[in-house]
Design an enzyme around this catalytic site. Structure first.
Site, PDB file in Angstrom:
ATOM      1  N   ASN A 102       0.870  -1.179   0.000  1.00 42.03           N
ATOM      2  CA  ASN A 102       0.000   0.000   0.000  1.00 42.03           C
ATOM      3  C   ASN A 102       0.905   1.226   0.000  1.00 42.03           C
ATOM      4  OD1 ASN A 102      -1.771   2.067   0.535  1.00 42.03           O
ATOM      5  ND2 ASN A 102      -2.268   1.401   2.625  1.00 42.03           N
ATOM      6  N   TRP A 103       0.966   1.892  -1.159  1.00 43.15           N
ATOM      7  CA  TRP A 103       1.916   3.006  -1.285  1.00 43.15           C
ATOM      8  C   TRP A 103       1.358   4.336  -0.811  1.00 43.15           C
ATOM      9  CZ3 TRP A 103       4.419   1.604  -6.682  1.00 43.15           C
ATOM     10  CH2 TRP A 103       5.240   0.481  -6.492  1.00 43.15           C
TER      11      TRP A 103
ATOM     12  N   GLY B  69       2.819  -1.158   4.261  1.00 39.49           N
ATOM     13  CA  GLY B  69       2.897   0.259   3.908  1.00 39.49           C
ATOM     14  C   GLY B  69       4.346   0.663   3.714  1.00 39.49           C
ATOM     15  N   GLY B  70       4.928   1.275   4.747  1.00 36.24           N
ATOM     16  CA  GLY B  70       6.281   1.826   4.674  1.00 36.24           C
ATOM     17  C   GLY B  70       7.316   0.924   4.023  1.00 36.24           C
TER      18      GLY B  70
ATOM     19  N   SER C 269       3.210  -2.119  10.305  1.00 36.73           N
ATOM     20  CA  SER C 269       4.650  -2.139  10.567  1.00 36.73           C
ATOM     21  C   SER C 269       5.331  -3.455  10.184  1.00 36.73           C
ATOM     22  CB  SER C 269       4.935  -1.791  12.032  1.00 36.73           C
ATOM     23  OG  SER C 269       4.495  -0.467  12.315  1.00 36.73           O
TER      24      SER C 269
ATOM     25  N   HIS D 198      -9.439   1.242   4.565  1.00 30.48           N
ATOM     26  CA  HIS D 198      -8.189   1.434   5.306  1.00 30.48           C
ATOM     27  C   HIS D 198      -8.424   2.385   6.482  1.00 30.48           C
ATOM     28  CE1 HIS D 198      -4.116   2.679   6.278  1.00 30.48           C
ATOM     29  NE2 HIS D 198      -3.745   1.527   5.753  1.00 30.48           N
TER      30      HIS D 198
HETATM   31  P1  PGA Z   1       2.728   0.284   7.607  1.00 36.46           P
HETATM   32  O1  PGA Z   1       1.297   0.514   6.933  1.00 36.46           O
HETATM   33  O2  PGA Z   1       3.257  -1.025   7.052  1.00 36.46           O
HETATM   34  O3  PGA Z   1       3.542   1.458   7.191  1.00 36.46           O
HETATM   35  O4  PGA Z   1       2.499   0.204   9.074  1.00 36.46           O
HETATM   36  C1  PGA Z   1       0.406  -0.563   6.726  1.00 36.46           C
HETATM   37  C2  PGA Z   1      -0.866  -0.063   6.112  1.00 36.46           C
HETATM   38  O5  PGA Z   1      -1.236   1.100   6.371  1.00 36.46           O
HETATM   39  O6  PGA Z   1      -1.533  -0.792   5.360  1.00 36.46           O
END
Ligand code: PGA
Length: 259
Positions: free
Chosen positions: A16-17, A241-242, A220, A102
Site C-alpha cells: 500500500n503506497w 505500507g512503509g 509495521s 483502510h
Molecule cells: P505500515 O502501513 O506497514 O507502514 O504500518 C500498513 C498499512 O497502512 O496498510
C-alpha cells in the site's frame, strides 16, 4: 477449525503506497523489483500506487506476476461525484485489486462501515478483488473493545455478501496502533484476531468457506518481522505500507516464504 495452513489459501503480499510515488517513480520501482520476484510463484503480489500512477504501473508490470490495485473506489460506476474514481474506471486501466476501508480513510476521510460495504459491493460488481481492512484502535484495545469493533467492521460488509462473493474477498487485519508506528501486534493478538474473524465468517457461510478466507496482517510489517506473522496458521500474507516503498524490502517480504 484445522490448525494447519490450508493449501486452498494462496498467500498474498500487497504494498500500500499511500500518497507516495509519481508515475516515473513507480516505473523505476517496478523495473527494480521485477527480477527479484520473477520466481515468486508461491504467492500473489499486489502493488497499490496512487490513482495517478496506476496506468504507468499496469504498463510496467505487463508480462510479470505482479498485479496492480487501487487504494479506494467510489461505490457508483459514474455520476456527479467530483474528485471520485470508480471501480469500472480502474478496471478499464487494468487494475485487479482495490484496498478498501483502510484505517486512514476511516480516520481522516469519514469512511464508515456503511460506505465500506457499498465500496466492497461495487468492487465485486466491477470484477475487482477487494482487500478489506479492519482493525481496532489503541483505545479500543485498552478498553477491551477489540472484538466488538472487529465484529462490527467485519459484519458490516459480510452482511452484504453471498458465499460466491465472499470467496472473492481478502481481509486485512490491521490494528490501527500498529500502522506506521513500528509497534507490531504480538503473535497472540494476531492469532486471536484471525481465529475470531474466521469463526465469524463460519457463522455466515460455514466452515469450508471460513477455511478458504484469506486474512492478511498489516501494521509495521518489515522483512525482519514478516516471518513471525507468516508462522501464524491463520495469517495468509501481509498488507505492507512503509516497507513496501523500497523494491528490495518488498521483495524480501514477498520471498520470506518459499513453496
Ligand atoms: P505500515 O502501513 O506497514 O507502514 O504500518 C500498513 C498499512 O497502512 O496498510
Amino acid at each position: 477449525m484445522s490448525g494447519h495452513k490450508s493449501f486452498l489459501r494462496k498467500p498474498v503480499f500487497a504494498g500500500n503506497w499511500k500518497m507516495f510515488k509519481t508515475a516515473a517513480e513507480v516505473v523505476a520501482y517496478i523495473e527494480k523489483i521485477k527480477p527479484l520476484v520473477e520466481d515468486s510463484v508461491h504467492c500473489e503480489i499486489v502493488l497499490a500506487p496512487p490513482y495517478t500512477s496506476l496506468s504507468a504501473a499496469v504498463e510496467a508490470v505487463k508480462g510479470t506476476n505482479i498485479r496492480v490495485g487501487a487504494q479506494n473506489i467510489h461505490w457508483e460506476n459514474e455520476g456527479p461525484f467530483t474528485g471520485e474514481v470508480s471501480g469500472s474506471m480502474v478496471v478499464a486501466l487494468g487494475c485487479t485489486h482495490v484496498i478498501l476501508g483502510h484505517s486512514e480513510r476511516r480516520q481522516y476521510f469519514g469512511e464508515t462501515d456503511e460506505t465500506v460495504k457499498k465500496r466492497v459491493l461495487s468492487a465485486l460488481r466491477s470484477g475487482l478483488t477487494p482487500i478489506v481492512c479492519i482493525g481496532e484502535t489503541l483505545e479500543d484495545r485498552e478498553q477491551g473493545r477489540s472484538e466488538t469493533v472487529l465484529r462490527r467492521q467485519f459484519n458490516g460488509f459480510m452482511d452484504a455478501l453471498t458465499v460466491q462473493t465472499c470467496s472473492r474477498i481478502i481481509v486485512a487485519y490491521e490494528p490501527v496502533w500498529a500502522i506506521g508506528t513500528g509497534r507490531i501486534a504480538t503473535p497472540g493478538i494476531v492469532k486471536e484476531a484471525s481465529s475470531f474473524l474466521r469463526a465469524l465468517s463460519a457463522n455466515y457461510f460455514g466452515q469450508e468457506m471460513a477455511e478458504r478466507l484469506r486474512i492478511l496482517y498489516g501494521g509495521s510489517v518489515t522483512p525482519s518481522n514478516v516471518q513471525g506473522f507468516m508462522a501464524n496458521v491463520g495469517i495468509d500474507g501481509a498488507l505492507v505500507g512503509g516497507a513496501s516503498l523500497s523494491p528490495k524490502s518488498m521483495a524480501a517480504i514477498v520471498n520470506c516464504i518459499q513453496p
